[in-house]
Design a protein around this motif. Structure first.
Motif, mmCIF file in Angstrom:
data_model
loop_
_atom_site.group_PDB
_atom_site.id
_atom_site.type_symbol
_atom_site.label_atom_id
_atom_site.label_comp_id
_atom_site.label_asym_id
_atom_site.label_seq_id
_atom_site.Cartn_x
_atom_site.Cartn_y
_atom_site.Cartn_z
ATOM 1 N N SER A 28 13.879 9.819 36.764
ATOM 2 C CA SER A 28 13.416 11.076 37.335
ATOM 3 C C SER A 28 14.608 11.978 37.633
ATOM 4 N N ALA A 29 14.368 13.251 37.529
ATOM 5 C CA ALA A 29 15.419 14.247 37.746
ATOM 6 C C ALA A 29 15.698 14.409 39.234
ATOM 7 N N ILE A 30 16.938 14.665 39.559
ATOM 8 C CA ILE A 30 17.370 14.910 40.936
ATOM 9 C C ILE A 30 17.155 16.388 41.240
ATOM 10 N N PRO A 31 16.444 16.714 42.323
ATOM 11 C CA PRO A 31 16.239 18.125 42.667
ATOM 12 C C PRO A 31 17.571 18.827 42.937
ATOM 13 N N LEU A 32 17.708 20.023 42.384
ATOM 14 C CA LEU A 32 18.924 20.818 42.547
ATOM 15 C C LEU A 32 18.565 22.167 43.156
ATOM 16 N N TRP A 33 19.088 22.426 44.339
ATOM 17 C CA TRP A 33 18.925 23.713 44.996
ATOM 18 C C TRP A 33 20.161 24.546 44.712
ATOM 19 N N LEU A 34 19.967 25.793 44.321
ATOM 20 C CA LEU A 34 21.068 26.736 44.110
ATOM 21 C C LEU A 34 20.920 27.859 45.121
ATOM 22 N N LEU A 35 21.924 28.002 45.984
ATOM 23 C CA LEU A 35 21.799 28.916 47.112
ATOM 24 C C LEU A 35 22.987 29.856 47.219
ATOM 25 N N SER A 39 29.910 18.047 55.538
ATOM 26 C CA SER A 39 30.650 18.247 54.289
ATOM 27 C C SER A 39 31.142 19.686 54.137
ATOM 28 N N ASN A 40 30.919 20.505 55.175
ATOM 29 C CA ASN A 40 31.377 21.895 55.196
ATOM 30 C C ASN A 40 30.834 22.703 54.019
ATOM 31 N N PHE A 41 29.578 22.466 53.678
ATOM 32 C CA PHE A 41 28.954 23.214 52.590
ATOM 33 C C PHE A 41 28.395 24.520 53.146
ATOM 34 N N ASN A 42 28.891 25.644 52.625
ATOM 35 C CA ASN A 42 28.460 26.967 53.080
ATOM 36 C C ASN A 42 27.988 27.865 51.953
ATOM 37 N N GLY A 43 27.724 27.299 50.789
ATOM 38 C CA GLY A 43 27.212 28.082 49.673
ATOM 39 C C GLY A 43 28.268 28.794 48.864
ATOM 40 N N GLU A 44 29.541 28.393 49.001
ATOM 41 C CA GLU A 44 30.597 29.027 48.222
ATOM 42 C C GLU A 44 30.337 28.820 46.737
ATOM 43 N N ARG A 45 30.709 29.799 45.943
ATOM 44 C CA ARG A 45 30.454 29.757 44.501
ATOM 45 C C ARG A 45 31.107 28.524 43.859
ATOM 46 N N MET A 53 19.172 14.533 46.378
ATOM 47 C CA MET A 53 19.126 15.941 46.005
ATOM 48 C C MET A 53 20.552 16.452 45.898
ATOM 49 N N ALA A 54 20.689 17.589 45.247
ATOM 50 C CA ALA A 54 21.984 18.242 45.138
ATOM 51 C C ALA A 54 21.808 19.702 45.533
ATOM 52 N N VAL A 55 22.860 20.259 46.094
ATOM 53 C CA VAL A 55 22.859 21.662 46.488
ATOM 54 C C VAL A 55 24.097 22.294 45.869
ATOM 55 N N GLY A 56 23.889 23.435 45.226
ATOM 56 C CA GLY A 56 25.001 24.147 44.608
ATOM 57 C C GLY A 56 25.139 25.532 45.194
ATOM 58 N N GLY A 57 26.371 25.948 45.420
ATOM 59 C CA GLY A 57 26.635 27.263 45.984
ATOM 60 C C GLY A 57 26.811 28.322 44.908
ATOM 61 N N LEU A 58 26.192 29.472 45.120
ATOM 62 C CA LEU A 58 26.285 30.600 44.190
ATOM 63 C C LEU A 58 27.215 31.692 44.704
ATOM 64 N N GLY A 59 27.768 31.512 45.903
ATOM 65 C CA GLY A 59 28.678 32.504 46.459
ATOM 66 C C GLY A 59 27.956 33.710 47.026
ATOM 67 N N LYS A 60 28.678 34.815 47.110
ATOM 68 C CA LYS A 60 28.083 36.062 47.614
ATOM 69 C C LYS A 60 27.129 36.617 46.571
ATOM 70 N N GLY A 71 24.034 40.466 42.257
ATOM 71 C CA GLY A 71 23.152 40.554 41.102
ATOM 72 C C GLY A 71 22.411 39.255 40.873
ATOM 73 N N ALA A 72 21.854 39.134 39.693
ATOM 74 C CA ALA A 72 21.024 37.981 39.353
ATOM 75 C C ALA A 72 21.869 36.763 38.994
ATOM 76 N N LEU A 73 21.233 35.616 38.988
ATOM 77 C CA LEU A 73 21.864 34.373 38.557
ATOM 78 C C LEU A 73 22.332 34.534 37.115
ATOM 79 N N SER A 74 23.566 34.112 36.841
ATOM 80 C CA SER A 74 24.093 34.207 35.483
ATOM 81 C C SER A 74 24.423 32.823 34.958
ATOM 82 N N LEU A 75 24.652 32.740 33.655
ATOM 83 C CA LEU A 75 25.027 31.454 33.075
ATOM 84 C C LEU A 75 26.349 30.969 33.645
ATOM 85 N N TRP A 76 27.215 31.875 34.104
ATOM 86 C CA TRP A 76 28.496 31.476 34.682
ATOM 87 C C TRP A 76 28.316 30.788 36.021
ATOM 88 N N HIS A 77 27.342 31.245 36.820
ATOM 89 C CA HIS A 77 27.021 30.543 38.064
ATOM 90 C C HIS A 77 26.612 29.105 37.735
#
Length: 135
Positions: free
Chosen positions: A7-14, A37-43, A58-65, A68-74
């Protein structure tokens, strides 16, 4: 995408402006783990959260400030830092952002290996959101 029986691990992008509200809506264990873990959503920053047996729950990924919209680089920055497991987007994305998410993971997985042996460890993969344009 084939999950290979796992099963896939849920990934939150914030984004940074979403992390406090999201973190406070999570169970106390998740909130404490992210603060510790000092996670604050940094890119490009990621945090894996364990279940009771120590496996990734689960995993959480930071998108930074938000700029605009989510990009492939994020998505590529997140995918490059995740362990080689199958992940699935835990939140809904519009069709354009879902496509960018899938493309970013594909881009991060690419390795030019014509002149040297490919590494044994594979890249993180994502189960593409249903509304992603994969054609």
């Amino acid at each position: 995408m084939n999950t290979g029986g796992k099963s896939a691990i849920p990934l939150w992008l914030l984004y940074e402006d979403e992390i406090d509200a999201w973190r406070s809506s999570q169970p106390a264990l998740v909130e404490r783990w992210l603060r510790a873990s000092n996670f604050n959503g940094e890119r490009g920053k990621v945090a894996l959260l364990p279940d009771a047996e120590g496996a990734a729950a689960m995993a959480v990924g930071g998108l930074g400030k938000r700029q605009g919209a989510l990009s492939l680089w994020h998505a590529a920055a997140i995918a490059d830092r995740l362990p080689p497991h199958l992940f699935a987007a835990a939140q809904a994305w519009d069709a354009d952002e879902a496509t960018q998410l899938a493309l970013g993971f594909a881009y991060a997985a690419y390795r030019f290996d014509r002149y040297r042996r490919a590494p044994a460890e594979r890249s993180a993969r994502i189960s593409a959101p249903a509304n992603a344009d994969l054609g």
